[in-house]
Design an enzyme around this catalytic site. Structure first.
Site, short mmCIF file in Angstrom:
data_model
loop_
_atom_site.label_atom_id
_atom_site.label_comp_id
_atom_site.label_asym_id
_atom_site.label_seq_id
_atom_site.Cartn_x
_atom_site.Cartn_y
_atom_site.Cartn_z
N SER A 42 0.83 -1.18 0.00
CA SER A 42 0.00 0.00 0.00
C SER A 42 0.88 1.25 0.00
O SER A 42 1.85 1.32 -0.76
CB SER A 42 -0.97 -0.04 1.19
OG SER A 42 -2.07 0.80 0.98
N ASP A 155 -4.73 -3.90 -3.38
CA ASP A 155 -4.00 -3.48 -2.18
C ASP A 155 -3.42 -4.67 -1.40
O ASP A 155 -4.16 -5.55 -0.95
CB ASP A 155 -4.97 -2.68 -1.31
CG ASP A 155 -4.30 -2.01 -0.12
OD1 ASP A 155 -3.13 -2.32 0.16
OD2 ASP A 155 -4.97 -1.19 0.52
#
Length: 317
Positions: A42, A155
């Site tokens: 991320s 993610d």
């Protein structure tokens, strides 16, 4: 400080709170601590990429001067698999990473993403760094999944908030985790409420025996062009978000509060929210303060080969 201290860093996700990673790296650099291995997911993958590509100065300068007008530049709406296509952000990442590939690095670097189809972690260590980071930051529902080697990736924080296990695979001399997650974040709370609501609806449908309706909802596609369909391989907005909820639920069921690192640095970012990039200076300072407290433990004798401190020493500013 005596001798050369080497560590590996696992940089976790947290959107704007991830700016604290910059402060941690700055403090370690000034103290003479050498970061030899980096794993990121991320927003941690963005900061990690800037560090290994030698553009941390550029990233810090840009985030310190970031305005809402700058953020609007990345709003390339598509509503297919996510609200934003992510092409504008990918261009920015290519600039930040200078087009460098993993194979060209002098520092071991790995990026964690999530396979949306299987829910499995995907560790990327080959090819263009920018494309890997684009996959790792693809927040389901916000950015369309990134298609890499035929897989729809999102993610990395869905499967591991702080990529300690990924870092261990790189075999650093010492495993240091930087955790910038916060249960107080307004976006985290909103996602949790949505997840709970969806789970409640699904449970109610199961009681009514409405499995067919459930399958229909999961597969409900967003309106998109033929070109979009080829890019996201049928991952409509609703299907993407619901699948991401399922992956998150699976992680939470096996979740423990312990981070299996030798040292865990937890910058005090509880008062910041994921969208507050305009508070970059404060967040970076929080990272510096937490890293400063950890220095005595970072500069001591390295743990024996293969040893795991679980949990490790934790430090917050």
């Amino acid at each position: 400080m005596h001798g050369r201290t080497e560590v590996g860093l696992a940089l976790g996700g947290g959107a704007a709170r991830g700016l604290a990673h910059i402060g941690v790296l700055r403090e370690l650099q000034e103290a003479g601590v050498v970061v030899t291995h980096v794993a990121g997911c991320s927003f941690g993958s963005i900061v990690g990429a800037a560090y290994v590509c030698g553009t941390l100065d550029l990233l810090e300068e840009r985030v310190r001067n970031l305005s809402r007008a700058h953020l609007v530049r990345y709003a390339d709406t598509v509503f297919a698999g996510g609200v934003l296509r992510g092409d504008a952000l990918l261009d920015e990442l290519r600039c930040l990473t200078r087009g460098i590939h993993f194979e060209e690095l002098s520092v071991s670097f790995a990026v964690l993403a999530t396979d949306l189809e299987t829910g499995a972690p995907v560790v990327i260590r080959r090819g263009p760094i920018a494309e890997a980071v684009r996959a790792s930051i693809s927040i389901p529902g916000l950015f369309a999944p990134a298609v890499v080697d035929g897989r729809a990736l999102v993610d990395g924080g869905l499967v591991e908030l702080v990529p300690v296990n990924v870092l261990r695979e790189l075999r650093p001399p010492r495993v240091v985790a930087v955790d910038v997650s916060s249960p107080y974040d307004v976006w985290t709370r909103a996602v949790n409420r949505a997840r709970w609501s969806v789970n409640g609806v699904r449970a109610h449908w199961r009681r009514l025996g409405a499995a067919g309706a459930d399958r229909l909802l999961v597969r409900l596609p967003a309106a998109r062009t033929r070109q979009d369909r080829s890019r996201d391989r049928g991952w409509g907005l609703v299907r993407t978000v619901l699948t991401a909820f399922d992956i998150t639920e699976a992680r939470l069921q096996r979740h423990t509060d312990e981070i299996p690192a030798d040292v865990v640095i937890c910058p005090d970012v509880r008062r910041f929210h994921g969208h507050q990039f305009d508070r970059a200076a404060e967040i970076i300072a929080a990272g510096r303060a937490a890293a400063r407290k950890a220095l005595p433990w970072l500069t001591g004798p390295a743990p024996a080969s293969g040893s795991v401190s679980s949990p490790g020493k934790a430090f917050a500013s």
